[in-house]
Design an enzyme around this catalytic site. Sequence first.
Site, PDB file in Angstrom:
ATOM      1  N   GLY A   1       0.821  -1.199   0.000  1.00 60.40           N
ATOM      2  CA  GLY A   1       0.000   0.000   0.000  1.00 60.40           C
ATOM      3  C   GLY A   1       0.853   1.246   0.000  1.00 60.40           C
ATOM      4  N   GLY A   2       0.191   2.386   0.176  1.00 62.18           N
ATOM      5  CA  GLY A   2       0.918   3.641   0.141  1.00 62.18           C
ATOM      6  C   GLY A   2       1.840   3.857   1.319  1.00 62.18           C
TER       7      GLY A   2
ATOM      8  CB  VAL B   1       0.783  -6.847   4.291  1.00 61.50           C
ATOM      9  CG1 VAL B   1       0.369  -8.060   5.132  1.00 61.50           C
ATOM     10  CG2 VAL B   1       0.165  -5.569   4.859  1.00 61.50           C
TER      11      VAL B   1
ATOM     12  CE  LYS C   1      -0.573  -1.461   8.004  1.00 63.87           C
ATOM     13  NZ  LYS C   1      -1.956  -1.036   8.371  1.00 63.87           N
TER      14      LYS C   1
ATOM     15  CG  ASP D   1     -10.488   3.315   6.387  1.00 60.32           C
ATOM     16  OD1 ASP D   1     -11.218   3.810   5.488  1.00 60.32           O
ATOM     17  OD2 ASP D   1      -9.315   2.968   6.172  1.00 60.32           O
TER      18      ASP D   1
END
Length: 270
Positions: free
Chosen positions: A20-21, A25, A41, A124
């Site tokens: 991801g940004g 992971v 992570k 979220d």
Amino acid sequence: MGEAGSDFGGYLIDREVARGGSAVVYQAHHPTEPTRPVALKVLNEVHRTPAWQARLDREFEFASFLNHPHIVRMYRHGRFWLAMQFVDGGRATRLRTLEDRLSALTQIAAALDYAHHRGIVHCDVKPANILLPQDFPRSGAVLTDFGTAHAVVEDVWRRRQHNPEVSLPYTAPEILLGKAPSAATDEYALACTAVELLTGSPPFTADDAAELVDAHLRQLPPPLAGTFGSATRAVDLVVERAMAKFPARRYESCAEFVDELSRAIADPPG
């Protein structure tokens, strides 16, 4: 760092599973438990800052506090990393049958209500944060990523409200207006998620962020034209209530919303 066999935080990396940004992971394992995979992570170099460490700590602490079969389990964490339950079946968007999609929504609704009763709002909820095991539906969906979660007993929102972290397609109007999140905020996001799982896209789509914000603040969710035949209008009414602009007008719980949604789909008007 990141190659198979390399060590991080006492865990041995097996392979990369997501990027991801802000973090990567990996599937990894601890040398003392070689047969139990974990999701490791690790923050990217550029995100190894006190603010991102605080977010990682929040993710670990909130999820650790919640003991529910459909909330990701946390194991250990350290500087710029955490180890958690490895969920090996991908995201909820891969579900193909209506029955499985409704089942996953029911499970996540139960997880959210459980968190809300313990004073935590996820903040979220979206398909990317709902993961599936390979043996779904036996094990059930798993809610992940409590990095932006909010404890309603804390008086911290006022310090964060000017720059909230949001996923715009799923963001409730009250958050866009700088107000504190509540259980109803997660319900709104779950309704947006439900629409995406049922139709292939969230209720509001736009290339421009300002258009998305305006839609959440001012527009009714678009009708689910023809998706469920004669049940479509009943489904629309359920979604409209769960996505009401004012939180007090939404359902009393996430479970109630999903129950009403399932009933509207299963029992179209005569």
